[in-house]
Write an enzyme that holds these catalytic residues in place. Structure first.
Site, PDB file in Angstrom:
ATOM      1  N   ARG A  91      46.370  50.631  41.064  1.00  0.00           N
ATOM      2  CA  ARG A  91      47.478  49.684  41.004  1.00  0.00           C
ATOM      3  C   ARG A  91      48.813  50.053  41.081  1.00  0.00           C
ATOM      4  NH1 ARG A  91      43.263  49.999  36.859  1.00  0.00           N
ATOM      5  NH2 ARG A  91      42.095  47.924  36.467  1.00  0.00           N
ATOM      6  N   ASP A 151      41.248  46.597  29.671  1.00  0.00           N
ATOM      7  CA  ASP A 151      40.550  47.922  29.236  1.00  0.00           C
ATOM      8  C   ASP A 151      39.797  48.113  27.901  1.00  0.00           C
ATOM      9  OD1 ASP A 151      41.650  49.009  31.940  1.00  0.00           O
ATOM     10  OD2 ASP A 151      43.240  48.124  30.847  1.00  0.00           O
ATOM     11  N   ARG A 154      36.791  45.666  27.786  1.00  0.00           N
ATOM     12  CA  ARG A 154      35.776  46.351  28.643  1.00  0.00           C
ATOM     13  C   ARG A 154      34.938  47.343  27.606  1.00  0.00           C
ATOM     14  NH1 ARG A 154      39.346  46.536  33.977  1.00  0.00           N
ATOM     15  NH2 ARG A 154      38.620  44.538  35.052  1.00  0.00           N
ATOM     16  N   HIS A 178      47.663  50.865  32.215  1.00  0.00           N
ATOM     17  CA  HIS A 178      46.649  50.162  32.845  1.00  0.00           C
ATOM     18  C   HIS A 178      46.223  50.728  34.182  1.00  0.00           C
ATOM     19  CE1 HIS A 178      43.845  46.792  33.933  1.00  0.00           C
ATOM     20  NE2 HIS A 178      44.922  46.387  34.672  1.00  0.00           N
TER      21      HIS A 178
END
Length: 317
Positions: A91, A151, A154, A178
Site C-alpha cells: 500500500r 482488517d 477480517r 492499514h
C-alpha cells in the site's frame, strides 16, 4: 415553509471500491442525495444511470453525475479515487502515485466551499488521511480514514469462523497502519466476555501457531484477493457504509479508523488506525486501550513506518 435539509454524500472515484460503496449505500437508506464524480465522466454517468434503475427496489434517493460545485452542500465527501494496488505492490508503494492526485482533489473540494466531513479510503489510507487534513485545513476530527476497519472485520470473521461464533459477537481489534505493520490486540480480544487468549489455551495444542496463522491471514488478505481477482472492494465498501452510518446517524460507535494521534498512545503528528468514537461531528475521541508491552512496541513501530513515509512527501505540505 422552510425546506428540510437533504443529506448529501459526494463520492469521488467510481472505480471498483467507489461503485461498490455506492451500491451498498443504495441498499442502506442513509442519504437523500448521492453525487458521483470521476475523472472518467462516462463511467460516473453510467453508474448514476445504473444505480437510479435500482431505485424502484430501494428507498428514495437522488443520484447523479456531478462536479466539485456539488461539494458545497455535502455532509460527506468520500474519496476512493486513485491508483489501485497491483500484485506484489504494498500500500505504501502507492503513495507517490496518489498524493498528487489527492492534492488536486482536496483543493477542488475546498475551493467549492465544502464544510463537512472527509472520509478517505484510497491507499495508503493513513498517509492520505494525513495529507487530506493538511490540504483541506479542516479540523483533524473531521478527516477520517477507513484505517483498519476492514482488517478488524477480517480478524473478527476469522476468529468467529475458528470458534464457530457469529463474528458480530467477536470483540477484537486490528490497529496501526492499514498495511504490513498492523497489529492484532490479542490482549483485549474477547468473545462473549471470555478472553480469546483463554479460549485458545482451553483448546490445547499449539495455540500460538493458530493465532499466528489467523493474524497472517488477516494482514495478507488483500494480497491473496488481489492475486485471485485483481482488487478488493466488497469488504471495504461495507466498511465505508458502516462508517457512513456511524457519522450520519450520530451513533457514537467505536470503529478502528485512521485519525490523527495527537498524544494518544504516546504518538504524535501521524494518522493511524485506532479505535475511536465516531459521530455526526466526526471523531469524538480516541479510545486508549491498555496494551501490553509487545503491542505498544509494535504500534510505535507502525507509527514510525508511517512517519517515514510522510517524510518522502513532505514537499507536498
Amino acid at each position: 415553509m422552510a425546506t428540510e435539509k437533504k443529506t448529501r454524500i459526494v463520492l469521488i472515484g467510481t472505480g471498483a471500491v467507489g461503485s461498490s460503496y455506492a451500491f451498498a449505500l443504495l441498499n442502506n437508506n442513509l442519504a437523500d442525495e448521492l453525487v458521483l464524480i470521476d475523472v472518467n465522466e462516462k463511467k460516473a454517468e453510467g453508474d448514476a444511470i445504473d444505480l437510479n434503475h435500482g431505485l424502484p427496489f430501494s428507498a428514495p434517493m437522488k443520484i447523479w453525475k456531478g462536479d466539485y460545485a456539488d461539494c458545497r452542500d455535502a455532509d460527506l465527501v468520500v474519496i476512493t479515487a486513485g491508483s489501485n494496488q497491483a500484485p506484489g505492490e504494498t500500500r505504501l508503494d502507492l503513495l507517490q502515485k496518489n498524493i498528487g492526485i489527492f492534492k488536486t482533489i482536496v483543493s477542488n473540494v475546498m475551493e467549492n466551499g465544502f464544510n463537512g466531513i472527509f472520509v478517505i479510503a484510497t491507499n495508503p489510507v493513513d498517509v492520505l488521511t494525513y495529507a487530506t487534513w493538511k490540504f483541506s485545513g479542516l479540523p483533524h476530527d473531521r478527516v477520517i480514514g477507513s484505517g483498519t476497519i476492514l482488517d478488524t472485520a477480517r480478524f473478527r470473521f476469522l476468529l468467529g469462523q475458528h470458534f464457530n461464533v457469529d463474528p458480530r459477537n467477536v470483540h477484537a481489534y486490528i490497529i496501526g497502519e492499514h498495511g504490513d505493520t498492523e497489529l492484532a490486540v490479542w490482549s483485549k480480544a474477547d468473545i462473549g466476555g471470555r478472553p480469546v487468549l483463554d479460549l485458545f489455551k482451553k483448546e490445547g495444542g499449539d495455540h500460538a501457531a493458530k493465532m499466528d496463522q489467523i493474524f497472517t491471514d488477516v494482514r495478507d488478505a488483500a494480497y491473496q484477493i488481489i492475486n485471485l481477482k485483481g482488487a478488493t472492494y466488497y469488504g471495504i465498501a461495507m466498511g465505508l457504509v458502516r462508517l457512513t452510518r456511524a457519522i450520519l446517524r450520530n451513533e457514537n460507535s467505536i470503529l478502528t479508523v485512521s485519525t490523527l494521534a495527537n498524544g494518544s498512545y504516546g504518538l504524535d503528528d501521524v494518522c493511524i488506525g485506532l479505535p475511536a468514537v465516531v459521530n455526526r461531528q466526526g471523531i469524538r475521541e480516541i479510545i486508549e486501550l491498555d496494551l501490553d508491552e509487545k503491542e505498544k512496541a509494535l504500534l510505535a513501530k507502525s507509527a514510525d513506518v508511517l512517519k517515514n513515509s510522510l517524510k518522502n512527501v513532505a514537499n507536498y505540505f
